[in-house]
Design a protein around this motif. Structure first.
Motif: not given
Length: 311
Positions: A120-121, A176-177, A218-219, A243-245
């Motif tokens: 996120l940062a 995410a990757s 956060a979600l 955030l899915s990870v």
């Protein structure tokens, strides 16, 4: 191992890491695979010899890249690989004595939270460097449109709309990757070290992974940003993708805890991972399960909770 030996191994790992990173210049699929393994030598050094070794390996890799390319390339390498790996290794090797006298290691849930915060940062840094949501999206749209033009010999219908759609989700997909790449390299390094009895800490138990409260919060904020629209919608969508990870990992924790109650847990888990690798959608279902776990505490009903808070 003596300090000289530790330093020599860390320097060697950093040099290998830089070579893997430079494999992107090969322009081949094999080179891309090597780039994905860039963090592996850093994790090997850190999880074997300590956080100091990870720092030295990362510094060595940055210096090699500085000599082989330029300051910008070395800085990107440090920001994407060296610094995150060193930080995560430091956290992973934290331990304290438990009430029963046993050593209690830093829990996988908090490690996942650190990983999420770093991702996120990274999105926030991109927003600041490129002038906010509008500036970042506009830059990405231009880049994607140029790539489409280069890859296609003929004009592509609805090129601008396709470029705009891709630009809307690229930061989240990259984040995410990157998170998946870090998790995979860390797990591989720990597995190799454990196989030879050289691991600093025991391998974390995935079934004990529980996310701290700030991750589902956060979600919720990301979902609210999507509803507001405008620039906030762009930020919210990419936060949701990143955030899915962690929620997928939380769902896998529930799955692993549930598998322990089966007669053949290994077969059940292998079957799931094969199915997920073939079709992909099971990981989405697992992420939803991870979201439910955050609110319903499914994992705690299936497995004993860890000794750390929010672990």
């Amino acid at each position: 191992m003596r300090r000289a030996g530790t330093a020599a191994v860390a320097i060697a790992c950093g040099s290998v890491c830089a070579c893997l990173y430079l494999a992107v210049t090969l322009g081949t699929p094999g080179g891309l695979v090597l780039v994905y393994m860039t963090q592996l030598p850093l994790f090997l050094a850190g999880l074997w010899l300590g956080a100091g070794a990870a720092v030295l390996a990362g510094l060595t890799g940055a210096l090699v890249l500085l000599a082989a390319s330029d300051l910008f390339g070395a800085a990107v390498f440090a920001a994407v690989n060296a610094v995150p790996v060193a930080l995560l290794v430091r956290q992973a090797l934290l331990a304290r004595p438990g009430s029963d006298g046993m050593v209690v290691w830093y829990p996988p849930g908090l490690l996942t939270a650190w990983l999420t915060a770093l991702a996120l940062a990274g999105i926030a840094a991109a927003l600041l460097l490129l002038g906010g949501p509008e500036g970042l999206q506009s830059t990405l749209k231009s880049v994607v449109a140029e790539v489409i033009d280069r890859l296609s010999r003929n004009p592509v219908p609805n090129r601008d709309q396709a470029a705009e759609l891709l630009a809307m989700v690229i930061p989240g997909i990259i984040a995410a990757s990157w998170m998946i790449m870090l998790v995979a390299n860390a797990a591989l390094a720990q597995g190799v070290l454990a196989r030879f009895g050289a691991n600093w800490r025991p391998s974390p138990d995935l079934a004990e992974l529980g996310l701290p409260l700030w991750v589902p919060v956060a979600l919720g904020l990301a979902a609210a940003a999507v509803v507001f629209g405008g620039g906030l919608r762009f930020v919210g969508i990419n936060m949701l993708i990143a955030l899915s990870v962690p929620f997928c990992l939380a769902g896998l924790a529930v799955l692993h805890a549930a598998a322990r109650h089966m007669s053949h847990p290994a077969m059940a888990l292998v079957g799931f991972y094969i199915l997920a690798a073939l079709f992909g959608w099971p990981f989405l279902a697992i992420a939803v399960l991870g979201l439910l776990e955050s609110w319903l505490g499914l994992r705690h009903r299936l497995a004993s909770p860890g000794s750390w808070n929010n672990g």
